[in-house]
Scaffold this motif. Structure first.
Motif, mmCIF file in Angstrom:
data_model
loop_
_atom_site.group_PDB
_atom_site.id
_atom_site.type_symbol
_atom_site.label_atom_id
_atom_site.label_comp_id
_atom_site.label_asym_id
_atom_site.label_seq_id
_atom_site.Cartn_x
_atom_site.Cartn_y
_atom_site.Cartn_z
ATOM 1 N N THR A 177 36.583 46.737 -47.804
ATOM 2 C CA THR A 177 35.148 46.603 -47.572
ATOM 3 C C THR A 177 34.679 47.826 -46.787
ATOM 4 N N VAL A 178 33.361 47.958 -46.618
ATOM 5 C CA VAL A 178 32.811 49.113 -45.912
ATOM 6 C C VAL A 178 31.786 48.657 -44.887
ATOM 7 N N THR A 179 31.739 49.324 -43.756
ATOM 8 C CA THR A 179 30.660 49.154 -42.789
ATOM 9 C C THR A 179 29.997 50.510 -42.603
ATOM 10 N N TRP A 180 28.690 50.490 -42.366
ATOM 11 C CA TRP A 180 27.907 51.716 -42.247
ATOM 12 C C TRP A 180 27.282 51.796 -40.857
ATOM 13 N N ALA A 181 27.240 52.996 -40.300
ATOM 14 C CA ALA A 181 26.580 53.210 -39.007
ATOM 15 C C ALA A 181 25.773 54.500 -39.089
ATOM 16 N N GLU A 182 24.492 54.409 -38.745
ATOM 17 C CA GLU A 182 23.613 55.581 -38.807
ATOM 18 C C GLU A 182 23.618 56.328 -37.472
ATOM 19 N N PHE A 183 23.598 57.660 -37.557
ATOM 20 C CA PHE A 183 23.587 58.510 -36.374
ATOM 21 C C PHE A 183 22.438 59.512 -36.458
ATOM 22 N N PRO A 184 21.889 59.919 -35.306
ATOM 23 C CA PRO A 184 20.776 60.872 -35.318
ATOM 24 C C PRO A 184 21.183 62.289 -35.669
ATOM 25 N N GLY A 185 22.473 62.603 -35.578
ATOM 26 C CA GLY A 185 22.940 63.949 -35.870
ATOM 27 C C GLY A 185 24.451 63.992 -35.995
ATOM 28 N N GLY A 186 24.952 65.122 -36.494
ATOM 29 C CA GLY A 186 26.377 65.298 -36.672
ATOM 30 C C GLY A 186 27.197 65.235 -35.396
ATOM 31 N N PRO A 187 26.742 65.821 -34.276
ATOM 32 C CA PRO A 187 27.532 65.742 -33.050
ATOM 33 C C PRO A 187 27.801 64.310 -32.615
ATOM 34 N N GLN A 188 26.797 63.451 -32.706
ATOM 35 C CA GLN A 188 26.969 62.058 -32.320
ATOM 36 C C GLN A 188 27.918 61.341 -33.282
ATOM 37 N N LEU A 189 27.807 61.647 -34.558
ATOM 38 C CA LEU A 189 28.684 61.028 -35.547
ATOM 39 C C LEU A 189 30.142 61.409 -35.286
#
Length: 317
Positions: free
Chosen positions: A62-74
């Motif tokens: 399965t997959v879970t998704w998480a949104e980030f404001p930018g690449g450094p935070q991701l």
């Protein structure tokens, strides 16, 4: 003055709070892949299209998704074991690797140099990059636009130290930009397109001719090594979305705008500037990344020299 690795890592870790994510490395037995995405790039299209879930289900994941404001935070989330796979621009993985993150480059999309730019307000008297001398420029530190600023200033005969930098994530930078608290804003799509469409921000310089602006797919090395079947499914799904989006930009914008929370007209502008065609990193792309890493070390923006070739996934895409 060059910053210490410990201070760099601590500062980066403090830049993002992740109470909503499951921490710790994912084991194969968990049968879950945790994907970090942003409001740009193919992964946000993949999420909105819903193509990945049935493909993973066939192999028991399965997959879970998480949104980030930018690449450094991701990539900080990847560093602390909260994300297994994600996409960023060129610069975030360089900062993350310098901080010791266990990342690997898996694949990339072709260059999209028009998908990032230095913006000024529509009524700004600033007409050239050279006129930014002594001015305040907002950007997300360690993001893909960081290198664009460096190269645009160099092209204009300025030093990086000739401008004042205000390190802000996209939402805060947009507010500062609109309020006149900064003179310019270096940003990527779709935030770039949103500012151009909604407030008629004017492009001072995009990446054409000075930076490639690649989109990279990166994974946590322990997860990638333990789950090659998942990586193969991810690459297959991304390639499918690439093919669809490249040929159906208007349809993609209309279909995905509600699910990704971006107005259709803004998304259409951003998608037109995006590039498509996932592929493994070749020597040329690795060398381009190495140039960025060496530049940032020379400027004291990362605390130690790094080798990009050392963290390129050998399994291919």
């Amino acid at each position: 003055m060059k910053i210490s690795r410990r201070l760099f890592s601590t500062t980066l870790a403090a830049s993002v709070a992740l109470p909503f994510l499951k921490l710790g490395p994912a084991a194969a037995a968990d049968k879950v892949v945790r994907i970090g995405y942003q409001k740009y790039g193919t992964l946000v299209l993949l999420k909105g299209k819903g193509l990945l879930e049935p493909k993973l289900e066939k192999i028991g994941y399965t997959v879970t998704w998480a949104e980030f404001p930018g690449g450094p935070q991701l990539l900080e989330a990847l560093n602390i074991g909260a994300v297994d796979f994600g996409t960023t621009g060129e610069t975030p993985p360089i900062f993350a690797q310098a901080a010791g993150a266990p990342l690997v480059y898996i694949a990339h999309e072709p260059p999209a140099p028009r998908g990032e730019a230095i913006l000024v307000p529509k009524d700004s008297p600033i007409k050239t990059v050279a006129e930014l001398k002594g001015k305040t420029v907002a950007l997300n530190k360690g993001s893909n636009v960081h290198f664009l600023l460096v190269k645009a200033l160099e092209e204009a005969g300025l030093q990086y130290s000739d401008v004042k930098t205000s390190f802000l994530p996209p939402a805060d930078a947009r507010a500062a930009f609109e309020q006149g608290a900064v003179d310019a804003w270096v940003i990527w799509d779709p935030f770039q397109a949103a500012a151009e469409v909604a407030i008629e921000a004017r492009e001072l310089r995009n990446g054409e001719g000075i930076v490639p602006n690649h989109q990279f797919y990166l994974g946590a090395k322990p997860f990638v090594d333990a789950n090659p079947d998942v990586i193969s499914v991810l690459i297959e799904a991304i390639a499918e979305v690439d093919t669809w989006a490249k040929s159906n930009t208007a349809a993609a914008a209309a279909e995905l705008a509600p699910s990704v929370g971006i107005p259709e007209d803004v998304l259409a502008v951003a998608l037109e500037r995006q590039s498509y065609g996932i592929k493994p990193l070749d020597e040329s792309v690795v060398q381009q990344q190495q140039v960025i890493a060496d530049t940032f070390f020379d400027l004291g923006l990362i605390p130690n020299k790094i080798s990009i070739a050392d963290v390129v996934h050998k399994g291919g895409a």
